[in-house]
Design an enzyme around this catalytic site. Sequence first.
Site, PDB file in Angstrom:
ATOM      1  N   ASP A  58       0.794  -1.102   0.010  1.00  0.00           N
ATOM      2  CA  ASP A  58       0.179   0.111  -0.015  1.00  0.00           C
ATOM      3  C   ASP A  58       0.811   1.030  -0.009  1.00  0.00           C
ATOM      4  O   ASP A  58       1.570   1.630   0.992  1.00  0.00           O
ATOM      5  CB  ASP A  58      -0.914  -0.106   1.357  1.00  0.00           C
ATOM      6  CG  ASP A  58      -1.677   1.154   1.472  1.00  0.00           C
ATOM      7  OD1 ASP A  58      -1.538   2.029   0.628  1.00  0.00           O
ATOM      8  OD2 ASP A  58      -2.783   1.103   2.247  1.00  0.00           O
ATOM      9  N   TYR A 147     -11.867  12.377  -4.688  1.00  0.00           N
ATOM     10  CA  TYR A 147     -10.993  11.994  -5.846  1.00  0.00           C
ATOM     11  C   TYR A 147     -10.418  13.350  -6.283  1.00  0.00           C
ATOM     12  O   TYR A 147      -9.290  13.659  -6.681  1.00  0.00           O
ATOM     13  CB  TYR A 147     -11.849  11.225  -6.761  1.00  0.00           C
ATOM     14  CG  TYR A 147     -10.955  10.749  -7.924  1.00  0.00           C
ATOM     15  CD1 TYR A 147      -9.831   9.833  -8.071  1.00  0.00           C
ATOM     16  CD2 TYR A 147     -11.410  11.283  -9.298  1.00  0.00           C
ATOM     17  CE1 TYR A 147      -9.171   9.446  -8.940  1.00  0.00           C
ATOM     18  CE2 TYR A 147     -10.637  10.585 -10.530  1.00  0.00           C
ATOM     19  CZ  TYR A 147      -9.598   9.682 -10.402  1.00  0.00           C
ATOM     20  OH  TYR A 147      -8.959   9.375 -11.256  1.00  0.00           O
ATOM     21  N   TYR A 161       7.675  19.475  -5.901  1.00  0.00           N
ATOM     22  CA  TYR A 161       9.056  18.947  -6.027  1.00  0.00           C
ATOM     23  C   TYR A 161       9.813  19.282  -7.164  1.00  0.00           C
ATOM     24  O   TYR A 161      10.764  19.245  -7.113  1.00  0.00           O
ATOM     25  CB  TYR A 161       8.599  17.203  -5.928  1.00  0.00           C
ATOM     26  CG  TYR A 161       8.725  16.788  -4.375  1.00  0.00           C
ATOM     27  CD1 TYR A 161       7.464  16.847  -3.649  1.00  0.00           C
ATOM     28  CD2 TYR A 161       9.658  15.992  -4.136  1.00  0.00           C
ATOM     29  CE1 TYR A 161       7.641  16.400  -2.413  1.00  0.00           C
ATOM     30  CE2 TYR A 161       9.656  15.270  -2.842  1.00  0.00           C
ATOM     31  CZ  TYR A 161       8.660  15.571  -2.117  1.00  0.00           C
ATOM     32  OH  TYR A 161       8.819  15.099  -0.720  1.00  0.00           O
TER      33      TYR A 161
END
Length: 329
Positions: A58, A147, A161
Amino acid sequence: MKKRILITGAAGFLGSHLCDKFLHEGYEVLGMDNLITGDRRNIEHLFKREDFQFYHHDVTTFVHVPGKLDYILHFASPASPIDYLKIPIQTLKVGSLGTHNLLGLAKEKDARILIASTSEVYGDPQVHPQTEDYFGNVNTIGPRGVYDEAKRFQESITMAYHRYHGLETRIARIFNTYGPRMRLNDGRVIPAFIGQALRGENLTVFGDGSQTRSFCYVDDQVDGIYKLLLSDYSDPVNIGNPHEISIKDFAEEIIKLTGTDQKIVYEPLPQDDPMQRQPDISRAKEILGWEPKVSRSEGMQKTYDYFKGLTKEELHKSEHKDFAKHIRK
Ligand code: UDP
């Protein structure tokens, strides 16, 4: 030395086709999935290969894989309204915490990462067709919010990032895609209609069926993602098929394709169901030299052939009706 790629969501619909593609292109593939919505059977044919490894994991918990990595494709996520309702917290976590873990892994391994974003970042769009510079119209607290907002956060942290750490990142905004290995009971319209036709049930069109979608065949989608990963472009790119159709006309196409003698029945429209959706793919055409090649009739025939091959038990194990009950306003 073969290039090594980690694909999360490897046992899912798109993930499994991506595993096939990258193996075919000569990569060593590490597939990862927690099998909540994915299905082992989608990748079982790869288990005997030496250039494929499967990690049952996971990604919302710390992710580690031994050895070098050249690329990461983050495709782990529930991806249908029925799943958002059943596992809303996991949906939020995989898009947020999962993405954070994979960005960290990419940084650690000095790998390029492509994340699977979605046309859902545009919500119920007020701009048509949707271009990448449209900011969207999303209900944060509606049933799809888990979602949509996870995916919007995913794009933000990916760009952070990229900008802050100089990480090589790619963002694919994936529009409705279909083909073999879609889950029959995931509530999405194509498996729903084909399943209904095969079981001899009426086809349930939600609302008056005037809402539109634009369906991309999986081989085209995979090709677009492959080209985007290998490009040097870090802003989001729409990947989808611009050929738009209303859901009512689409139901009629399925009646013709399957030869069913069933009818269309109308049910209430689910909350926040986008009224129109069509990708503007000018950017993908220009930057990737990509556009879809498979027509809907060809793609739907292949998809129908796949569903016809399922067993009777698989065909009747549908949660579709439950879904319809729960998602109503
Ligand atoms: N839809 C429908 N009948 C069904 C399932 C879905 O009319 O049995 C409609 C749904 O309301 C939506 C469209 O088909 O307008 C596409 O739904 P899907 O869940 O496949 O994708 P998404 O809404 O996420 O694009």
